[in-house]
Each structure stands twice: as C-alpha cells, then as structure tokens.
Design a protein around this motif. Structure first.
Motif, mmCIF file in Angstrom:
data_model
loop_
_atom_site.group_PDB
_atom_site.id
_atom_site.type_symbol
_atom_site.label_atom_id
_atom_site.label_comp_id
_atom_site.label_asym_id
_atom_site.label_seq_id
_atom_site.Cartn_x
_atom_site.Cartn_y
_atom_site.Cartn_z
ATOM 1 N N UNK A 1 6.938 4.302 14.013
ATOM 2 C CA UNK A 1 6.678 3.968 12.612
ATOM 3 C C UNK A 1 5.211 4.226 12.329
ATOM 4 N N UNK A 2 4.944 5.150 11.409
ATOM 5 C CA UNK A 2 3.582 5.581 11.110
ATOM 6 C C UNK A 2 3.232 5.226 9.663
ATOM 7 N N UNK A 3 2.129 4.473 9.454
ATOM 8 C CA UNK A 3 1.698 4.186 8.078
ATOM 9 C C UNK A 3 1.268 5.479 7.382
ATOM 10 N N UNK A 4 1.802 5.724 6.181
ATOM 11 C CA UNK A 4 1.475 6.946 5.451
ATOM 12 C C UNK A 4 0.940 6.670 4.042
ATOM 13 N N UNK A 5 0.866 5.416 3.667
ATOM 14 C CA UNK A 5 0.354 5.043 2.345
ATOM 15 C C UNK A 5 -0.998 4.350 2.519
ATOM 16 N N UNK A 6 -1.945 4.632 1.634
ATOM 17 C CA UNK A 6 -3.276 4.056 1.782
ATOM 18 C C UNK A 6 -3.343 2.579 1.395
ATOM 19 N N UNK B 1 -1.945 -4.966 -11.496
ATOM 20 C CA UNK B 1 -2.928 -4.693 -10.460
ATOM 21 C C UNK B 1 -2.549 -3.548 -9.543
ATOM 22 N N UNK B 2 -1.296 -3.045 -9.646
ATOM 23 C CA UNK B 2 -0.882 -1.885 -8.874
ATOM 24 C C UNK B 2 -0.662 -2.122 -7.394
ATOM 25 N N UNK B 3 -0.660 -3.390 -6.958
ATOM 26 C CA UNK B 3 -0.472 -3.715 -5.538
ATOM 27 C C UNK B 3 0.660 -4.723 -5.410
ATOM 28 N N UNK B 4 1.715 -4.343 -4.683
ATOM 29 C CA UNK B 4 2.840 -5.245 -4.463
ATOM 30 C C UNK B 4 2.839 -5.837 -3.058
ATOM 31 N N UNK B 5 2.226 -5.132 -2.103
ATOM 32 C CA UNK B 5 2.309 -5.530 -0.703
ATOM 33 C C UNK B 5 1.122 -6.393 -0.272
ATOM 34 N N UNK B 6 1.407 -7.384 0.569
ATOM 35 C CA UNK B 6 0.337 -8.259 1.069
ATOM 36 C C UNK B 6 -0.652 -7.510 1.967
ATOM 37 N N UNK B 7 -0.312 -6.257 2.327
ATOM 38 C CA UNK B 7 -1.237 -5.438 3.131
ATOM 39 C C UNK B 7 -2.252 -4.712 2.250
ATOM 40 N N UNK B 8 -2.158 -4.893 0.930
ATOM 41 C CA UNK B 8 -3.078 -4.243 0.005
ATOM 42 C C UNK B 8 -2.615 -2.869 -0.444
ATOM 43 N N UNK C 1 6.930 -0.374 1.484
ATOM 44 C CA UNK C 1 7.580 0.651 2.299
ATOM 45 C C UNK C 1 6.601 1.787 2.580
ATOM 46 N N UNK C 2 5.590 1.483 3.378
ATOM 47 C CA UNK C 2 4.497 2.421 3.625
ATOM 48 C C UNK C 2 4.556 3.091 4.999
ATOM 49 N N UNK C 3 5.598 2.808 5.773
ATOM 50 C CA UNK C 3 5.739 3.419 7.104
ATOM 51 C C UNK C 3 6.920 4.385 7.114
ATOM 52 N N UNK C 4 6.730 5.541 7.756
ATOM 53 C CA UNK C 4 7.835 6.483 7.940
ATOM 54 C C UNK C 4 8.069 6.664 9.437
ATOM 55 N N UNK C 5 9.310 6.966 9.780
ATOM 56 C CA UNK C 5 9.655 7.203 11.177
ATOM 57 C C UNK C 5 9.307 8.646 11.522
ATOM 58 N N UNK C 6 8.394 8.807 12.455
ATOM 59 C CA UNK C 6 7.948 10.131 12.892
ATOM 60 C C UNK C 6 7.982 10.181 14.418
ATOM 61 N N UNK C 7 8.871 11.008 14.943
ATOM 62 C CA UNK C 7 9.004 11.197 16.382
ATOM 63 C C UNK C 7 9.136 9.871 17.137
#
Length: 129
Positions: free
Chosen positions: A113-118, A92-99, A104-110
C-alpha cells in the motif's frame, strides 16, 4: 417529521450503518464512517455529517475539532437499506485526519500500500492538543 424513514434502515448487530461521504461536485469518495440512528437523525436535522465514533463510543460531528465540516447536500439509502451515501460539501477541502483531501490515499502497488495523495495540512496543526 415522521421517524419511519429511520426505521427503514437495516442496522447491523451493533445498531450501526456504514455511511459514505462523497464530494457533491466531483463525486470523489471522501471517507467512510459509521452512524447510529441518533447520528443519522441529527445529520438530517443539522444538515451536516454526524457520525458515531466506535473508538470513542460517542457522537462525532465531523469538523468539531478540525473545522473541516461536511455540509449535507443530499442523503441516499442503498437498495438493501444498509448503507448511507451522503453528498457533501467538504469545508476546508480536507476530509481525512491525516490532512489529506480524502481517506482513500493509498494504492496497491506490487503488493504494498503506497500513499499517492499529498498531505495538504500537517495533522498536528489541525488537532493541536
């Protein structure tokens, strides 16, 4: 099959070991969860990822509610015998309970933690109650 391979794992004080699920084609880390000895044995026996849910205090077959099963391709133990690495096919291509594809969809920016994956699928439609 001898149970000696399970006894080689160095379990933490709660009888758990971290387990990393990695896509067997891309190598992308999909998620990290926990296993107890029963979950590890069943993972090998059923050829699919089975974890121990610390919040629910029970075995959790990945995909039992969502349908997003992780089929096992290979399982490894690290050099210290205290981390499991599984190479899996994420159905199904989805591992995370967030869909999302992976957890690991957040990156540290300034400093944030910013979500960067759809979101690929609305989690409310995955986990209808």
């Amino acid at each position: 099959m001898s149970e000696q391979w399970i006894e080689q794992v160095k379990w933490n004080s709660d009888g758990l070991v971290p387990a990393i699920a990695q896509d067997h084609v891309t190598g992308k880390v999909l998620m990290v969860a926990w296993m107890n000895a029963e979950a590890l044995a069943l993972t090998v026996q059923e050829n699919r990822a089975i974890y121990w849910s610390r919040s629910r205090q029970k075995l959790w077959r990945k995909g039992e509610e969502s349908g997003h099963v992780q089929q096992l391709h290979e399982i490894r133990l690290d050099c210290d015998d205290d981390v499991i690495l599984m190479s899996v096919e994420q159905l199904g291509g989805i591992a995370c309970h967030t869909g999302r594809e992976h957890c690991f969809y957040k990156t540290l920016q300034e400093g944030e933690w910013v979500p960067v994956e759809p979101v690929l699928k609305d989690p409310n439609s995955i986990y209808e109650k």
